[in-house]
Motif scaffolding. Sequence first.
Motif, PDB file in Angstrom:
ATOM      1  N   PRO A  82      -5.886  -5.156  -1.512  1.00 46.07           N
ATOM      2  CA  PRO A  82      -4.509  -4.671  -1.609  1.00 46.07           C
ATOM      3  C   PRO A  82      -3.750  -5.185  -2.829  1.00 46.07           C
ATOM      4  N   ASN A  83      -3.967  -6.444  -3.198  1.00 42.97           N
ATOM      5  CA  ASN A  83      -3.257  -6.997  -4.360  1.00 42.97           C
ATOM      6  C   ASN A  83      -3.608  -6.238  -5.637  1.00 42.97           C
ATOM      7  N   ARG A  84      -4.875  -5.888  -5.781  1.00 44.46           N
ATOM      8  CA  ARG A  84      -5.307  -5.128  -6.944  1.00 44.46           C
ATOM      9  C   ARG A  84      -4.663  -3.741  -6.947  1.00 44.46           C
ATOM     10  N   THR A  85      -4.650  -3.114  -5.778  1.00 46.51           N
ATOM     11  CA  THR A  85      -4.087  -1.773  -5.668  1.00 46.51           C
ATOM     12  C   THR A  85      -2.600  -1.760  -6.024  1.00 46.51           C
ATOM     13  N   ILE A  86      -1.859  -2.740  -5.506  1.00 47.22           N
ATOM     14  CA  ILE A  86      -0.422  -2.827  -5.797  1.00 47.22           C
ATOM     15  C   ILE A  86      -0.190  -3.058  -7.285  1.00 47.22           C
ATOM     16  N   LYS A  87      -0.985  -3.912  -7.883  1.00 48.29           N
ATOM     17  CA  LYS A  87      -0.841  -4.224  -9.305  1.00 48.29           C
ATOM     18  C   LYS A  87      -1.081  -2.985 -10.167  1.00 48.29           C
ATOM     19  N   PHE A  88      -2.179  -2.272  -9.893  1.00 50.49           N
ATOM     20  CA  PHE A  88      -2.500  -1.072 -10.671  1.00 50.49           C
ATOM     21  C   PHE A  88      -1.422  -0.007 -10.513  1.00 50.49           C
ATOM     22  N   LEU A  89      -0.976   0.196  -9.271  1.00 47.80           N
ATOM     23  CA  LEU A  89       0.022   1.232  -9.017  1.00 47.80           C
ATOM     24  C   LEU A  89       1.357   0.883  -9.661  1.00 47.80           C
ATOM     25  N   SER A  90       1.776  -0.359  -9.564  1.00 46.09           N
ATOM     26  CA  SER A  90       3.045  -0.785 -10.149  1.00 46.09           C
ATOM     27  C   SER A  90       3.041  -0.588 -11.660  1.00 46.09           C
ATOM     28  N   THR A  91       1.937  -0.961 -12.293  1.00 48.57           N
ATOM     29  CA  THR A  91       1.814  -0.794 -13.745  1.00 48.57           C
ATOM     30  C   THR A  91       1.866   0.676 -14.128  1.00 48.57           C
ATOM     31  N   LEU A  92       1.185   1.497 -13.348  1.00 42.16           N
ATOM     32  CA  LEU A  92       1.143   2.935 -13.623  1.00 42.16           C
ATOM     33  C   LEU A  92       2.526   3.563 -13.484  1.00 42.16           C
ATOM     34  N   LEU A  93       3.240   3.184 -12.444  1.00 43.80           N
ATOM     35  CA  LEU A  93       4.588   3.705 -12.233  1.00 43.80           C
ATOM     36  C   LEU A  93       5.504   3.319 -13.396  1.00 43.80           C
ATOM     37  N   LYS A  94       5.432   2.076 -13.816  1.00 42.88           N
ATOM     38  CA  LYS A  94       6.268   1.594 -14.915  1.00 42.88           C
ATOM     39  C   LYS A  94       5.976   2.355 -16.202  1.00 42.88           C
ATOM     40  N   ASP A  95       4.685   2.609 -16.460  1.00 42.72           N
ATOM     41  CA  ASP A  95       4.294   3.327 -17.682  1.00 42.72           C
ATOM     42  C   ASP A  95       4.811   4.764 -17.700  1.00 42.72           C
ATOM     43  N   HIS A  96       5.099   5.316 -16.518  1.00 46.34           N
ATOM     44  CA  HIS A  96       5.571   6.703 -16.433  1.00 46.34           C
ATOM     45  C   HIS A  96       7.050   6.800 -16.063  1.00 46.34           C
ATOM     46  N   GLY A  97       7.775   5.701 -16.240  1.00 46.71           N
ATOM     47  CA  GLY A  97       9.213   5.738 -15.975  1.00 46.71           C
ATOM     48  C   GLY A  97       9.572   5.820 -14.510  1.00 46.71           C
ATOM     49  N   ALA A  98       8.704   5.334 -13.636  1.00 44.93           N
ATOM     50  CA  ALA A  98       8.951   5.356 -12.194  1.00 44.93           C
ATOM     51  C   ALA A  98       8.940   3.921 -11.663  1.00 44.93           C
ATOM     52  N   ARG A  99       9.275   3.764 -10.393  1.00 47.00           N
ATOM     53  CA  ARG A  99       9.324   2.420  -9.805  1.00 47.00           C
ATOM     54  C   ARG A  99       9.144   2.496  -8.302  1.00 47.00           C
ATOM     55  N   LEU A 100       8.727   1.388  -7.722  1.00 47.56           N
ATOM     56  CA  LEU A 100       8.639   1.299  -6.269  1.00 47.56           C
ATOM     57  C   LEU A 100      10.053   1.316  -5.682  1.00 47.56           C
ATOM     58  N   ALA A 101      10.248   2.107  -4.631  1.00 51.57           N
ATOM     59  CA  ALA A 101      11.578   2.216  -4.016  1.00 51.57           C
ATOM     60  C   ALA A 101      11.435   2.793  -2.614  1.00 51.57           C
ATOM     61  N   ASP A 102      12.431   2.545  -1.770  1.00 56.03           N
ATOM     62  CA  ASP A 102      12.423   3.077  -0.406  1.00 56.03           C
ATOM     63  C   ASP A 102      12.802   4.559  -0.426  1.00 56.03           C
ATOM     64  N   VAL A 103      11.847   5.407  -0.118  1.00 54.64           N
ATOM     65  CA  VAL A 103      12.115   6.856  -0.139  1.00 54.64           C
ATOM     66  C   VAL A 103      11.586   7.561   1.108  1.00 54.64           C
ATOM     67  N   LYS A 104      11.041   6.805   2.036  1.00 50.03           N
ATOM     68  CA  LYS A 104      10.419   7.444   3.200  1.00 50.03           C
ATOM     69  C   LYS A 104      11.427   8.239   4.027  1.00 50.03           C
ATOM     70  N   PHE A 105      12.708   7.876   3.934  1.00 45.87           N
ATOM     71  CA  PHE A 105      13.735   8.609   4.689  1.00 45.87           C
ATOM     72  C   PHE A 105      13.897  10.042   4.175  1.00 45.87           C
ATOM     73  N   LEU A 106      13.313  10.344   3.020  1.00 42.09           N
ATOM     74  CA  LEU A 106      13.378  11.695   2.462  1.00 42.09           C
ATOM     75  C   LEU A 106      12.283  12.603   3.026  1.00 42.09           C
ATOM     76  N   PHE A 107      11.396  12.041   3.839  1.00 42.29           N
ATOM     77  CA  PHE A 107      10.257  12.784   4.381  1.00 42.29           C
ATOM     78  C   PHE A 107      10.259  12.764   5.899  1.00 42.29           C
ATOM     79  N   ARG A 108       9.509  13.687   6.469  1.00 42.80           N
ATOM     80  CA  ARG A 108       9.229  13.660   7.901  1.00 42.80           C
ATOM     81  C   ARG A 108       7.716  13.683   8.077  1.00 42.80           C
ATOM     82  N   ARG A 109       7.253  13.029   9.100  1.00 42.91           N
ATOM     83  CA  ARG A 109       5.819  12.999   9.398  1.00 42.91           C
ATOM     84  C   ARG A 109       5.503  14.168  10.301  1.00 42.91           C
ATOM     85  N   GLU A 110       4.546  14.997   9.938  1.00 39.59           N
ATOM     86  CA  GLU A 110       4.192  16.145  10.763  1.00 39.59           C
ATOM     87  C   GLU A 110       2.696  16.420  10.686  1.00 39.59           C
TER      88      GLU A 110
END
Length: 275
Positions: free
Chosen positions: A132-160
Motif C-alpha cells: 500500500p505504501n508504494r501504491t500511495i506514493k506512486f499515485l500521489s506523485t502522478l496526481l501532482k504531475d497532472h495538477g490533481a491532488r488527493l481530496a475527499d470526493v466520495k460524497f459526489l458519488f453513489r454506490r450502485e
Amino acid sequence: MNALRIARRLQRPPLRCHAFHTSLPCLSGHNKWSKIEKRKGANDIKKGQLYSRAFKEIALAVRSGGSADPDQNNVLAAVVKRAKTQGVPKDNIENALKKLSGESGKGDSHLVFEAMGPGSVGIIVESLSDNPNRTIKFLSTLLKDHGARLADVKFLFRREGRVKVALDSGEDLDARLEKLVEVALDADAEDFESEDLPDGTREVEFKCPHTSLHKLTSALTAPGVSRELLSSELVYAPLEPLEDLDDGSSEDLGKLVEAIEDLDDTLRVWTTADS
C-alpha cells in the motif's frame, strides 16, 4: 618505336567506370530480424496488456461475487470464460485465482483513493496492492504531475450495482426482453438500458442498489432468462455527472485517467465526468 606505342595507346577506347555496391548481404537479414523483433515486441506488449486486464477483471469479479471459486461465483465464471476466449493461458488464470484466494500466501489489500482532478472533477481509484505504501506514493506523485491532488470526493458519488446480460436475436426477442425486465424488477432493478449489436444480439444493462447486486445477478442468470452474463459489478456512479467540462480540462482529465489506469495496482477509475 616509342612514338608508335604511344599512338596505339591513344587509339584504345577509354576505360569504363563501374559502380560497386558496398552493402553486405548480411544487412538484409539483419533488417528482417529487426522487423521480426519489433513485431514480437509489439505482440508481447499486447499480450502483457491482455493478461494484466484479465487479472484486474478477475480480481473485481472475486470481490464482487465474494468467492474465488468460479463454481460458486457466476460473475467470476463469466470473466474466466471471457479470458479464455481472448487467449489468456490457463496457468495465468489459475495463478490469479490462487493469489486472490490467498492460497499463494500473498494477501493483497483492496484500496480506495479519492482525488480532485482537472476542472474540479471528482475521481475515485480502486486498487489492489501487496504494498500500500508504494501504491500511495506512486499515485500521489502522478496526481501532482497532472495538477490533481488527493481530496475527499466520495460524497459526489453513489454506490450502485450494474448487471449486463445478452439475449439472442429472434422473432420473439421483444417477448423475451419483456420477461427479462419483469424478472429484473422483481430482483430490485431500478433502471435499464439496451443496445442492439450488429450480429443481432441485444445487450441489456440493469442498475440496482449495491445491496441487491447478488440478488439481481442470480435472478438474471437463472435458466431460460438470458443467454449469458456479460458483467456484474459494483460501481461508483456520479450523483450529478459533469456535462459542461471545457475542452482543456477534458483533455487533461483524459491524460490523467489513462496514466492512473496504466499503474500496475489500479483496478478501476471512476470520475464525476462519467455518464
